[in-house]
Design an enzyme around this catalytic site. Structure first.
Site, PDB file in Angstrom:
ATOM      1  N   THR A 154       0.836  -1.210   0.000  1.00 18.28           N
ATOM      2  CA  THR A 154       0.000   0.000   0.000  1.00 18.28           C
ATOM      3  C   THR A 154       0.866   1.254   0.000  1.00 18.28           C
ATOM      4  O   THR A 154       0.625   2.193  -0.763  1.00 18.28           O
ATOM      5  CB  THR A 154      -0.926   0.010   1.227  1.00 18.28           C
ATOM      6  OG1 THR A 154      -1.796  -1.113   1.155  1.00 18.28           O
ATOM      7  CG2 THR A 154      -1.758   1.280   1.280  1.00 18.28           C
ATOM      8  N   TYR A 155       1.873   1.264   0.839  1.00 20.79           N
ATOM      9  CA  TYR A 155       2.814   2.387   0.875  1.00 20.79           C
ATOM     10  C   TYR A 155       3.505   2.535  -0.474  1.00 20.79           C
ATOM     11  O   TYR A 155       3.629   3.644  -1.011  1.00 20.79           O
ATOM     12  CB  TYR A 155       3.830   2.137   1.983  1.00 20.79           C
ATOM     13  CG  TYR A 155       4.899   3.195   2.114  1.00 20.79           C
ATOM     14  CD1 TYR A 155       4.601   4.463   2.592  1.00 20.79           C
ATOM     15  CD2 TYR A 155       6.222   2.900   1.790  1.00 20.79           C
ATOM     16  CE1 TYR A 155       5.588   5.427   2.731  1.00 20.79           C
ATOM     17  CE2 TYR A 155       7.219   3.860   1.930  1.00 20.79           C
ATOM     18  CZ  TYR A 155       6.902   5.118   2.393  1.00 20.79           C
ATOM     19  OH  TYR A 155       7.882   6.067   2.528  1.00 20.79           O
ATOM     20  N   ALA A 156       3.936   1.406  -1.056  1.00 20.96           N
ATOM     21  CA  ALA A 156       4.623   1.443  -2.337  1.00 20.96           C
ATOM     22  C   ALA A 156       3.718   1.974  -3.446  1.00 20.96           C
ATOM     23  O   ALA A 156       4.151   2.760  -4.294  1.00 20.96           O
ATOM     24  CB  ALA A 156       5.138   0.049  -2.706  1.00 20.96           C
ATOM     25  N   SER A 158       1.315   4.075  -3.157  1.00 26.93           N
ATOM     26  CA  SER A 158       1.190   5.528  -3.005  1.00 26.93           C
ATOM     27  C   SER A 158       2.459   6.244  -3.457  1.00 26.93           C
ATOM     28  O   SER A 158       2.389   7.328  -4.056  1.00 26.93           O
ATOM     29  CB  SER A 158       0.876   5.888  -1.543  1.00 26.93           C
ATOM     30  OG  SER A 158       1.997   5.721  -0.696  1.00 26.93           O
TER      31      SER A 158
END
Length: 283
Positions: A154-156, A158
């Protein structure tokens, strides 16, 4: 003449360190904080060359007041730079991730960056017949903007989006001579490591097939922290992006950024799965 920059997420970590360094270099820093108490603390520590701006990057209604506060201070001089530093990290398997959490990460790491940049562009020189030199936009990305590690996808996602947003900004804002750069750190020694989720939070996935991988994340984080680079590596990149006559479009601060371009996807998959463990194929 004193130059002015705006930094989001200035209360701790990279944002705070950047503010401190730029003040030492003669800048006046307007830094966003979410709490009045944080603003007062940072101002007392950094002095009168720091002015807090009370807003959250997801609270778009608060942006006009923050912009007007800066505009009233700088007048026709504008601002030399906007450093979009505010952001959050996130862990969890995509298969079971609550969609509201996915949206929250995007609201902060992507939509928030665009909203803040749109709001401050007139002060950066994004308008006709601007009386001052164009400023710079610096977006705090990550190695995850080019490489997606399991359990932090999820972080990646974004940060991949932020990379595309940075490219779009750079190409479109060349109309005004505004330079836009992305900083791509790997693991940096910052307080973000102290904000890692408690084990109780990870228990949400204890009844899933990803339970072991999630438990292994603590060990992965500890190994990364042991080889983390000092904050100064990021601050040096920010200064260069702000002051160089021709700043780089990207500042990759870890070798893996380049390695991903030469390794086949399947080999990179195997290396990552081996690193985290707990993701052996089910029979």
């Amino acid at each position: 003449m004193e130059k002015t920059v705006v930094i989001t997420g200035a209360s701790t970590g990279i944002g705070y360190a950047a503010a401190k360094e730029l003040i030492a270099r003669g800048y006046h820093v307007f830094g966003s904080v979410r709490k009045t108490s944080d603003g007062e603390r940072v101002q007392s520590e950094l002095g009168n060359s720091f002015t807090p701006l009370l807003f959250d990057v997801t609270n778009h209604a608060a942006l006009p007041e923050a912009v007007e506060q800066v505009r009233a201070a700088v007048g026709d001089n504008g601002i030399a730079g906007l450093i979009n530093n505010a952001g959050i990290a996130h862990t969890g398997p995509l298969m079971h991730l609550p969609l509201n959490e996915f949206r929250q990460v995007f609201e902060i790491n992507v939509v928030g960056v665009l909203a803040v940049t749109q709001a401050f562009l007139p002060l950066l020189g994004g308008r006709r017949n601007c009386p001052h030199a164009p400023g710079r936009v610096i977006n705090m990305s990550s190695i995850s903007g080019g490489t997606t590690f399991p359990m932090v996808a999820t972080y990646a996602v974004s940060k991949h989006a932020l990379e595309a947003l940075t490219d779009g900004m750079r190409r479109e804002l060349s109309l005004y001579g505004i330079e836009v750069s992305a900083i791509e750190p790997g693991t940096i020694k910052t307080p973000i490591w102290e904000k890692r989720p408690e084990s109780a939070l990870d228990q949400r996935y204890d009844d899933t097939d990803f339970a072991q991988a999630m438990k292994n994340m603590t060990g992965v984080a500890d190994r990364e922290l042991a080889k983390a680079k000092p904050m100064s590596v990021v601050i040096d990149a920010i200064v260069d992006a702000l002051e160089a006559s021709r700043p780089k479009t990207r500042y990759p601060l870890v070798g893996l950024w380049h390695l991903r371009k030469v390794l086949p996807d399947r080999l990179l998959d195997r290396l990552m799965l081996k690193e985290i463990g707990g993701l052996d194929r089910l029979r």
